[in-house]
Motif scaffolding. Structure first.
Motif, PDB file in Angstrom:
ATOM      1  N   LYS A   1      10.542 -20.682  27.670  1.00  0.00           N
ATOM      2  CA  LYS A   1       9.644 -21.622  28.338  1.00  0.00           C
ATOM      3  C   LYS A   1      10.448 -22.663  29.108  1.00  0.00           C
ATOM      4  O   LYS A   1      10.065 -23.103  30.178  1.00  0.00           O
ATOM      5  N   ILE A   2      11.577 -23.068  28.554  1.00  0.00           N
ATOM      6  CA  ILE A   2      12.394 -24.082  29.211  1.00  0.00           C
ATOM      7  C   ILE A   2      13.083 -23.490  30.434  1.00  0.00           C
ATOM      8  O   ILE A   2      13.029 -24.055  31.530  1.00  0.00           O
ATOM      9  N   LEU A   3      13.710 -22.328  30.256  1.00  0.00           N
ATOM     10  CA  LEU A   3      14.463 -21.739  31.362  1.00  0.00           C
ATOM     11  C   LEU A   3      13.568 -21.283  32.509  1.00  0.00           C
ATOM     12  O   LEU A   3      13.985 -21.283  33.661  1.00  0.00           O
TER      13      LEU A   3
ATOM     14  N   VAL B   1      18.600 -30.185  31.517  1.00  0.00           N
ATOM     15  CA  VAL B   1      19.545 -29.078  31.698  1.00  0.00           C
ATOM     16  C   VAL B   1      20.014 -28.953  33.141  1.00  0.00           C
ATOM     17  O   VAL B   1      21.183 -28.672  33.411  1.00  0.00           O
TER      18      VAL B   1
ATOM     19  N   ILE C   1      10.909 -20.496  22.913  1.00  0.00           N
ATOM     20  CA  ILE C   1      10.914 -21.840  23.497  1.00  0.00           C
ATOM     21  C   ILE C   1      11.963 -21.929  24.590  1.00  0.00           C
ATOM     22  O   ILE C   1      11.733 -22.522  25.651  1.00  0.00           O
TER      23      ILE C   1
ATOM     24  N   CYS D   1       9.075 -29.247  27.177  1.00  0.00           N
ATOM     25  CA  CYS D   1       9.907 -28.198  27.794  1.00  0.00           C
ATOM     26  C   CYS D   1      10.366 -28.628  29.177  1.00  0.00           C
ATOM     27  O   CYS D   1      11.517 -28.391  29.550  1.00  0.00           O
ATOM     28  N   GLN D   2       9.482 -29.272  29.917  1.00  0.00           N
ATOM     29  CA  GLN D   2       9.863 -29.762  31.238  1.00  0.00           C
ATOM     30  C   GLN D   2      10.952 -30.814  31.117  1.00  0.00           C
ATOM     31  O   GLN D   2      11.883 -30.861  31.918  1.00  0.00           O
TER      32      GLN D   2
ATOM     33  N   MET E   1      21.531 -27.788  17.220  1.00  0.00           N
ATOM     34  CA  MET E   1      20.174 -27.383  16.796  1.00  0.00           C
ATOM     35  C   MET E   1      19.713 -26.234  17.680  1.00  0.00           C
ATOM     36  O   MET E   1      19.697 -26.353  18.897  1.00  0.00           O
TER      37      MET E   1
ATOM     38  N   LEU F   1       3.776 -29.301  24.592  1.00  0.00           N
ATOM     39  CA  LEU F   1       4.830 -28.300  24.740  1.00  0.00           C
ATOM     40  C   LEU F   1       5.311 -28.247  26.187  1.00  0.00           C
ATOM     41  O   LEU F   1       6.500 -28.217  26.463  1.00  0.00           O
ATOM     42  N   ASP F   2       4.350 -28.266  27.130  1.00  0.00           N
ATOM     43  CA  ASP F   2       4.706 -28.261  28.550  1.00  0.00           C
ATOM     44  C   ASP F   2       5.536 -29.486  28.890  1.00  0.00           C
ATOM     45  O   ASP F   2       6.560 -29.400  29.572  1.00  0.00           O
TER      46      ASP F   2
ATOM     47  N   ARG G   1      11.360 -22.855  33.798  1.00  0.00           N
ATOM     48  CA  ARG G   1      11.071 -23.993  34.663  1.00  0.00           C
ATOM     49  C   ARG G   1      12.226 -24.338  35.598  1.00  0.00           C
ATOM     50  O   ARG G   1      12.111 -25.220  36.428  1.00  0.00           O
ATOM     51  N   LEU G   2      13.344 -23.641  35.424  1.00  0.00           N
ATOM     52  CA  LEU G   2      14.503 -23.993  36.232  1.00  0.00           C
ATOM     53  C   LEU G   2      14.538 -23.199  37.524  1.00  0.00           C
ATOM     54  O   LEU G   2      14.138 -22.039  37.554  1.00  0.00           O
TER      55      LEU G   2
ATOM     56  N   LEU H   1      17.120 -23.711  19.275  1.00  0.00           N
ATOM     57  CA  LEU H   1      15.705 -23.509  19.553  1.00  0.00           C
ATOM     58  C   LEU H   1      15.429 -22.014  19.587  1.00  0.00           C
ATOM     59  O   LEU H   1      16.251 -21.252  20.060  1.00  0.00           O
ATOM     60  N   PRO H   2      14.276 -21.596  19.074  1.00  0.00           N
ATOM     61  CA  PRO H   2      13.961 -20.165  19.098  1.00  0.00           C
ATOM     62  C   PRO H   2      13.819 -19.647  20.534  1.00  0.00           C
ATOM     63  O   PRO H   2      13.546 -20.412  21.450  1.00  0.00           O
TER      64      PRO H   2
ATOM     65  N   VAL I   1      13.228 -31.064  28.773  1.00  0.00           N
ATOM     66  CA  VAL I   1      14.510 -30.415  28.485  1.00  0.00           C
ATOM     67  C   VAL I   1      15.037 -29.696  29.722  1.00  0.00           C
ATOM     68  O   VAL I   1      16.226 -29.760  30.023  1.00  0.00           O
ATOM     69  N   ALA I   2      14.136 -29.057  30.475  1.00  0.00           N
ATOM     70  CA  ALA I   2      14.547 -28.374  31.706  1.00  0.00           C
ATOM     71  C   ALA I   2      15.180 -29.381  32.663  1.00  0.00           C
ATOM     72  O   ALA I   2      16.234 -29.116  33.264  1.00  0.00           O
TER      73      ALA I   2
ATOM     74  N   ASN J   1       5.102 -26.487  19.263  1.00  0.00           N
ATOM     75  CA  ASN J   1       4.983 -25.031  19.357  1.00  0.00           C
ATOM     76  C   ASN J   1       4.245 -24.474  18.148  1.00  0.00           C
ATOM     77  O   ASN J   1       3.340 -23.654  18.273  1.00  0.00           O
TER      78      ASN J   1
ATOM     79  N   ILE K   1       9.418 -30.520  19.994  1.00  0.00           N
ATOM     80  CA  ILE K   1       9.125 -29.234  20.632  1.00  0.00           C
ATOM     81  C   ILE K   1       8.736 -28.200  19.587  1.00  0.00           C
ATOM     82  O   ILE K   1       7.747 -27.476  19.728  1.00  0.00           O
ATOM     83  N   LEU K   2       9.532 -28.133  18.535  1.00  0.00           N
ATOM     84  CA  LEU K   2       9.260 -27.135  17.492  1.00  0.00           C
ATOM     85  C   LEU K   2       7.889 -27.370  16.867  1.00  0.00           C
ATOM     86  O   LEU K   2       7.126 -26.426  16.647  1.00  0.00           O
TER      87      LEU K   2
ATOM     88  N   PHE L   1      13.847 -32.188  20.165  1.00  0.00           N
ATOM     89  CA  PHE L   1      13.800 -30.785  19.738  1.00  0.00           C
ATOM     90  C   PHE L   1      12.833 -30.606  18.571  1.00  0.00           C
ATOM     91  O   PHE L   1      12.117 -29.614  18.501  1.00  0.00           O
ATOM     92  N   ASP L   2      12.797 -31.578  17.649  1.00  0.00           N
ATOM     93  CA  ASP L   2      11.846 -31.508  16.540  1.00  0.00           C
ATOM     94  C   ASP L   2      10.416 -31.537  17.053  1.00  0.00           C
ATOM     95  O   ASP L   2       9.552 -30.808  16.548  1.00  0.00           O
TER      96      ASP L   2
END
Lengths: 237, 150
Positions: free
Chosen positions: A10-12, B115, A7, B108-109, A1, B104-105, A14-15, A3-4, B111-112, B96, B92-93, B89-90
């Motif tokens: 916004k995720i990266l 990762v 987004i 995203c946090q 999936m 969203l914050d 935070r790293l 992500l645009p 997922v961060a 957004n 998040i979308l 992910f759904d």
């Protein structure tokens, strides 16, 4: 999936930088993207707003740090860590040249996170009594600036040079008056604050966003005005 | 009362105080075009239900000022994002699209955090990315940032 991009950004953002550097291996698009100046700025902006920030404090004994090996120069030639801004360090080291009897001082800008080093050409050598540097980010010009402030050997004069994007040093203030108190300049929020000498009391003035030459910048005006008034005053005696 | 309609035909009635959490709806209300059902072609019913539940909880919590309410909210948030990756992910979308900043914050946090510490290969799997480096190219990129892998 998928992500645009907005987004993912916004995720990266935070790293921590270390994780981001690992992610450059994911694919070619990410490699370009993570190193792109626009993303770097977004990431920095985000990181600066985080409540926990590390403070890099140079210890008196730098033996543990072995800065030299990171910068590719001999550790014993490192003079000092002059200043820092946004996690970048401005370091001065001794550079031996055949053309000068005394070693010159050269500057390096170092990013401890990515390991990148930028050597900054030496400003013109001028006999000084004392010097100090400020390294800061000028948001109007969207650029980092290095400012050298000298108290001159001759007549205690003052000289201020700025290192510009065009990779050259430019003198923005040169006066015979001794107007800036030694070692007093600090930068804060894009402005340089320094202590101006006066006869009986001291004043604090701002050198805001030292840029090109001319009467546009406040310090030039302040220093020249002050210098003019000293000269006038001494004439009256 | 505002009525939202998901892309699969489900309708949800929500209080105006909750509707303003969704910035996109707030804007519509401000310009006076929020009468009748508001269609949300980008959001499925299952996800919209979760988002509304999140907004309800946050609005409710916002009224209470005790520390206990704040801790309770943190626990709620942690539980809220404890879902499978596709749903996350759904969410998040949708967050957004509907412009729900706090959600969203939060996502995203999440997922961060997910990762951080994963290898590039695992990241590719998470985001369905094809590795377009040759082994030599990948090795070179690694070497450029050697210290980050130590």
């Amino acid at each position: 999936m998928n992500l645009p991009e907005e987004i993912l950004e916004k995720i990266l953002s935070r790293l921590p930088t270390k994780s981001l550097l690992q992610l450059r291996c994911v694919c070619k698009t990410w490699r370009t993207w993570i190193s792109h100046p626009l993303f770097v700025k977004t990431h920095l902006r985000f990181q600066l707003e985080l409540p926990e920030m590390g403070l890099l404090y140079p210890r008196k004994s730098d033996h543990d740090l072995d800065l030299g090996s990171h910068l590719g120069i001999s550790s014993e030639n490192i003079v000092a860590i002059l200043d820092s801004c946004h996690g970048l360090l401005c370091i001065v080291y001794r550079f031996h040249s055949d053309h000068f009897p005394k070693p010159l001082q050269e500057l390096i800008l170092w990013n401890p996170c990515t390991g990148q080093c930028n050597h900054i050409p030496s400003p013109v050598f001028v006999s000084y009594k004392s010097y100090w540097f400020c390294f800061f980010y000028d948001s109007d010009a969207d650029d980092y600036k290095i400012v050298r402030i000298l108290t001159l050997q001759t007549m205690d004069g003052t000289r201020v040079d700025v290192f510009l994007k065009s990779n050259e040093w430019r003198t923005v203030v040169e006066t015979h008056a001794s107007v800036i108190a030694s070692g007093s300049a600090i930068h804060f929020n894009g402005n340089i604050h320094c202590e101006l000498k006066a006869e009986t009391s001291w004043l604090i003035s701002t050198m805001s966003k030292v840029v090109a030459v001319g009467n546009k910048n406040n310090l030039t005006r302040t220093v020249r005005n002050y210098a003019d008034s000293i000269v006038l005053h001494t004439k009256e005696l | 009362m505002i009525t939202l309609k998901s892309n699969d035909g489900e309708t949800f009635d929500i209080d105006e105080t909750v509707a303003v959490e969704l910035q996109i709806i707030k804007h519509m209300m401000e310009v006076g075009c929020s009468g009748g059902e508001i269609p949300l072609p980008n959001v499925a019913g299952k996800i919209l239900a979760k988002l509304i539940e999140y907004c309800n909880k946050h609005v409710e919590s916002g009224k209470a000022e005790e520390q206990a309410a704040s801790d309770d909210l943190k626990a709620y948030d942690a539980d809220f994002v404890n879902v499978d990756q596709a749903t996350l992910f759904d969410i998040i979308l949708a967050a957004n699209y509907l412009d729900i900043k706090s959600l969203l914050d939060l996502t995203c946090q999440t997922v961060a955090d997910m990762v951080k510490g994963k290898t590039p290969e695992e990241i590719r799997r998470i985001f369905c990315i094809k590795n377009d480096f040759t082994p030599e190219e990948e090795e070179e990129v690694r070497r450029e940032n050697q210290w980050a892998f130590e």
